[in-house]
Design an enzyme around this catalytic site. Structure first.
Site, short mmCIF file in Angstrom:
data_model
loop_
_atom_site.label_atom_id
_atom_site.label_comp_id
_atom_site.label_asym_id
_atom_site.label_seq_id
_atom_site.Cartn_x
_atom_site.Cartn_y
_atom_site.Cartn_z
N VAL A 56 0.81 -1.22 0.00
CA VAL A 56 0.00 0.00 0.00
C VAL A 56 0.84 1.27 0.00
CG1 VAL A 56 -1.98 -1.08 1.13
CG2 VAL A 56 -0.22 0.05 2.52
N LYS A 57 2.17 1.15 0.04
CA LYS A 57 3.02 2.33 0.09
C LYS A 57 3.16 2.96 -1.30
CE LYS A 57 4.02 2.21 4.52
NZ LYS A 57 3.55 0.91 5.00
#
Length: 387
Positions: free
Chosen positions: A189-190
């Site tokens: 999710v980064k």
């Protein structure tokens, strides 16, 4: 409308091809892909050294060890962060404490840090390491924190897990101008992903070499670093008690490919955040503040219910969004509220700004592949709940 997560990876055909090339190569681990990824991180951050490992948690751990953190020492960090920012101190046998957050940026507040340092100096319990966390991708006031580190003698590890591609006073986060070590995360999710993975950057060659040893069992085969004469190509030495924290070549290849789109990803996040800013400009909401001397990587878009909150409570808004298939989230429950840390005797009233944030904050979806239809749906759901 299909479920809209708060964040998600963007994988291209080029990313897939990069991983396939590794799978067809001679090296799945300890090959050329990891140094290539490290070089791309060094270039992007203007850091002399980048050390890739299997997670940002591992990077925080070896960063603490490289700085000599150990039993009897203190590590201070922000309470509004993922638990790894504090756990890394406990892994080293150190004690952990927290510094309250700034009410505008939600980052560690330098004013509260200075106040706490004055008291700690009198009581003889100054921290050995302070870990400022660049929450949502916006840098802390690192110059101010650095000046305090020079006055009080502590070392600084930037937890930039949210902040690859961000900048502070015109310089990239990760250049370690105001810190000893900076840590990034490459979780899916980064901003960019290597599936799982982390990198520690530094300008200090000694720290870099120590972290390289620590990530691979404390073992070296480098003739220049051996403490005894080499007995042949098979010879190696364990010089430290290290760990198996290595990143694989498949992960590094994916991360390196993703880095080619870093600027594109961040620009798209800013366009989406600008649109949220315009369409969620409501009295009931406090929107993220983007400070003028830094550029956030906008890993997260956090809204807060302003006083009154349009008559809706945080939990009610959260439940409303989840029922609408919107992946609202909370980043984060203050670390001192976790059961493991509660047993250490922390008093939530010592952190009034973190407590206020915890009562009011909600993360809403933001990721580069998000389209206007999805964003309009999120906006309409929020407006329906609070207007």
């Amino acid at each position: 409308m299909a479920f809209i997560p708060y964040g998600r990876q963007s994988i291209s055909d080029e990313d897939i091809a990069a991983v396939i090339r590794v799978l067809k190569s001679d090296f799945l681990t300890q090959g050329p892909a990891v140094p290539n990824f490290e070089e791309k991180i060094s270039t992007a951050t203007c850091a002399r050294h980048a050390v890739a490992v299997n997670s940002a948690t591992s990077a925080l751990h070896i960063a603490c060890l490289a700085l000599g953190l150990g039993p009897g020492d203190w590590l201070w960090t922000s309470p509004v962060t993922f638990v790894a920012s504090a756990n890394c101190g406990l892994y080293c046998g150190a004690r952990v404490d927290f510094v309250d957050i700034d009410p505008r940026s939600y980052n560690l507040d330098p004013d509260r840090l200075e106040e706490k340092l004055l008291v700690a100096e009198r009581e003889g319990r100054l921290p050995k390491v302070v870990v400022p966390v660049h929450l949502t991708g916006q840098s802390c006031d690192m110059e101010r924190i650095y000046r305090l580190s020079q006055k009080y003698g502590f070392r600084v590890i930037e937890d930039a897990s949210h902040a690859i591609g961000a900048s502070y006073k015109g310089r990239p986060v990760g250049d370690c101008r105001y810190s000893d070590i900076c840590v990034f995360s490459f979780h899916p999710v980064k901003i960019v992903t290597s599936a799982e993975g982390g990198v520690a950057t530094t300008q200090d060659e000694v720290l870099a070499e120590r972290m390289r040893l620590l990530r691979s069992h404390g073992i070296t085969r480098d003739d220049q670093r051996l403490r005894e004469p080499s007995h042949g190509g098979w010879y190696y030495e364990q010089q430290l008690l290290g760990f198996n924290y290595r990143m694989t070549d498949m992960q590094a290849a994916l991360g390196a490919s993703q880095m080619d789109r870093l600027a594109e990803f961040i620009d798209m996040r800013h366009l989406l955040a600008d649109r949220y800013d315009r369409l969620l400009d409501l009295d009931a909401l406090q929107l993220p503040v983007r400070l003028p001397d830094r550029r956030s990587s906008l890993h997260l878009y956090v809204i807060r219910l302003a006083k009154g909150g349009g008559g809706i409570a945080q939990r009610a808004l959260f439940d409303h969004l989840r029922e609408a298939e919107i992946g609202a989230n909370l980043h984060y429950i203050p670390v001192y509220r976790q059961p493991y840390y509660r047993e250490m005797g922390f008093d939530p009233s010592d952190f009034p700004q973190a407590e206020a944030y915890y009562r009011e904050a909600i993360t809403i979806p933001l990721f580069p592949a998000m389209n206007e239809e999805q964003q309009d749906y999120v906006i309409a759901a929020i407006r329906k709940a609070i207007c």
